[in-house]
Design an enzyme around this catalytic site. Structure first.
Site, PDB file in Angstrom:
ATOM      1  N   THR A  51       3.947  -5.365  -6.779  1.00 34.99           N
ATOM      2  CA  THR A  51       2.903  -6.119  -6.362  1.00 34.99           C
ATOM      3  C   THR A  51       1.638  -5.179  -6.183  1.00 34.99           C
ATOM      4  OG1 THR A  51       3.985  -7.610  -5.244  1.00 34.99           O
ATOM      5  CG2 THR A  51       1.831  -7.646  -4.831  1.00 34.99           C
ATOM      6  N   TYR A 139      15.437  -0.251  -3.298  1.00 33.93           N
ATOM      7  CA  TYR A 139      14.854  -1.569  -3.933  1.00 33.93           C
ATOM      8  C   TYR A 139      15.688  -1.969  -5.131  1.00 33.93           C
ATOM      9  CZ  TYR A 139      11.144  -4.536  -5.792  1.00 33.93           C
ATOM     10  OH  TYR A 139      10.312  -5.574  -6.384  1.00 33.93           O
ATOM     11  N   LYS A 167      15.531  -3.634  -0.019  1.00 28.48           N
ATOM     12  CA  LYS A 167      14.703  -4.775  -0.740  1.00 28.48           C
ATOM     13  C   LYS A 167      15.618  -5.294  -1.742  1.00 28.48           C
ATOM     14  CE  LYS A 167      10.589  -6.318  -2.619  1.00 28.48           C
ATOM     15  NZ  LYS A 167       9.180  -6.149  -3.236  1.00 28.48           N
ATOM     16  N   VAL A 207      10.613  -8.917   2.479  1.00 26.30           N
ATOM     17  CA  VAL A 207       9.445  -7.892   1.914  1.00 26.30           C
ATOM     18  C   VAL A 207       8.672  -9.067   0.821  1.00 26.30           C
ATOM     19  CG1 VAL A 207       8.561  -6.078   0.495  1.00 26.30           C
ATOM     20  CG2 VAL A 207      10.417  -5.680   2.134  1.00 26.30           C
TER      21      VAL A 207
END
Length: 297
Positions: A51, A139, A167, A207
């Site tokens: 993002t 992640y 995540k 998240v």
């Protein structure tokens, strides 16, 4: 009730990176947005992730962003720096730079494009964790990287003292629960539609990209579950679904939709960097309509 101790807080925002109209890094805007998000309920900010447009920001911009946001939020929230790349050496350099800049932890995505096998993937993560003194959030987003961090790999990596969190964008609830059952890793839902589902089976929090625009509404999902009111928590998750779908599953990247909404709300955002393109008027109007429906509920 959750049993996992959250190392970075519970309600984390995958924060956009504000740029000015010329496309340069807007550090004043980043500080203002970070302060707003923390005041609205975020207890952690993840910078320079997907993002945050990390593929198009320089190493110097990433470090400057960490320093500016850390200065803005102080002890009120954790600051986790995205440092993952497809190059182990470069990822190590970014992790060391994030540590020097004052980050509280690092987010490390699986190396993308090269699709390393599991033993190479494990070695990559261990090298980053060995080199930097910061706690590591892995992640797992195979839809973008092309490589899954398999549950057995995750279990082995959990033995490293600095690999503390995940995540999770794997869309594999069974695999996630296998890891939760056998490790102390703090799992964070990386897909907004899974916030309550993962929290209910022992995750630490989330998240969230959508938290850029509705931080308080998403935080309430966790708060109501913690208060023992599961039906209300479920209702809040369901009410957020149309906005989550509009922002994350309607054909535009979450960065684009988040920046379109932040712009409409008068909050720092600025343009996206190429190859991304801004949302068109029709898409932006639809996003704003879903946002207004949610906040009015």
């Amino acid at each position: 009730m959750t049993t996992t101790t959250p190392p970075f807080g519970r309600a984390l925002c995958a924060m956009i990176t504000p740029f000015d109209e010329a496309g340069a890094l807007d550090l004043d805007g980043a500080q203002a947005l970070a302060d707003h998000l923390v005041r609205e309920g975020c207890d952690g900010l993840v910078l320079s992730g997907t993002t945050g447009e990390s593929p198009t920001t320089t190493d110097a911009e990433k470090a400057a962003l960490v320093m500016a946001v850390q200065e803005a939020v102080g002890e009120r929230a954790s600051v986790v720096a995205g440092v993952g790349t497809f190059d182990t050496r470069h990822t190590v350099e970014l992790a060391l730079a994030a540590e020097k800049a004052g980050a509280d932890g690092v987010l490390v995505v699986s190396p993308y494009y090269s699709r390393p096998p599991q033993d190479a993937l494990e070695a990559h993560f261990r090298e980053i964790a060995d080199t930097s003194g910061l706690p590591v959030m892995l992640y797992d987003i195979p839809g973008r990287t092309g490589t899954r961090i398999e549950p057995e790999t995750m279990i082995r990596l959990s033995e490293h003292p600095r690999i503390v969190a995940v995540k999770d964008c794997s869309y594999d609830l069974l695999g996630t629960q296998k890891v939760l059952n056998r490790t102390e890793l703090a799992y964070y839902a990386g897909c907004d539609e899974h916030i309550l589902a993962l929290y209910a089976v022992g995750a630490a929090g989330y998240v969230s990209t959508v938290a850029n625009v509705v931080p308080a509404q998403l935080r309430a999902i966790l708060d109501m579950f913690e208060a023992g009111d599961t039906p209300v928590s479920a209702r809040l998750q369901q009410r957020a679904t149309p906005l989550i779908e509009a922002m994350m599953s309607a054909g535009l990247p979450g960065t684009v939709t988040a920046k379109a909404l932040l712009h409409a709300l008068g909050l720092p955002a600025g343009p996206v960097r190429a190859p991304l393109r801004p949302a068109g008027r029709e898409a932006a109007d639809g996003l704003l309509a879903e946002y207004e429906r949610l906040v009015a509920a």
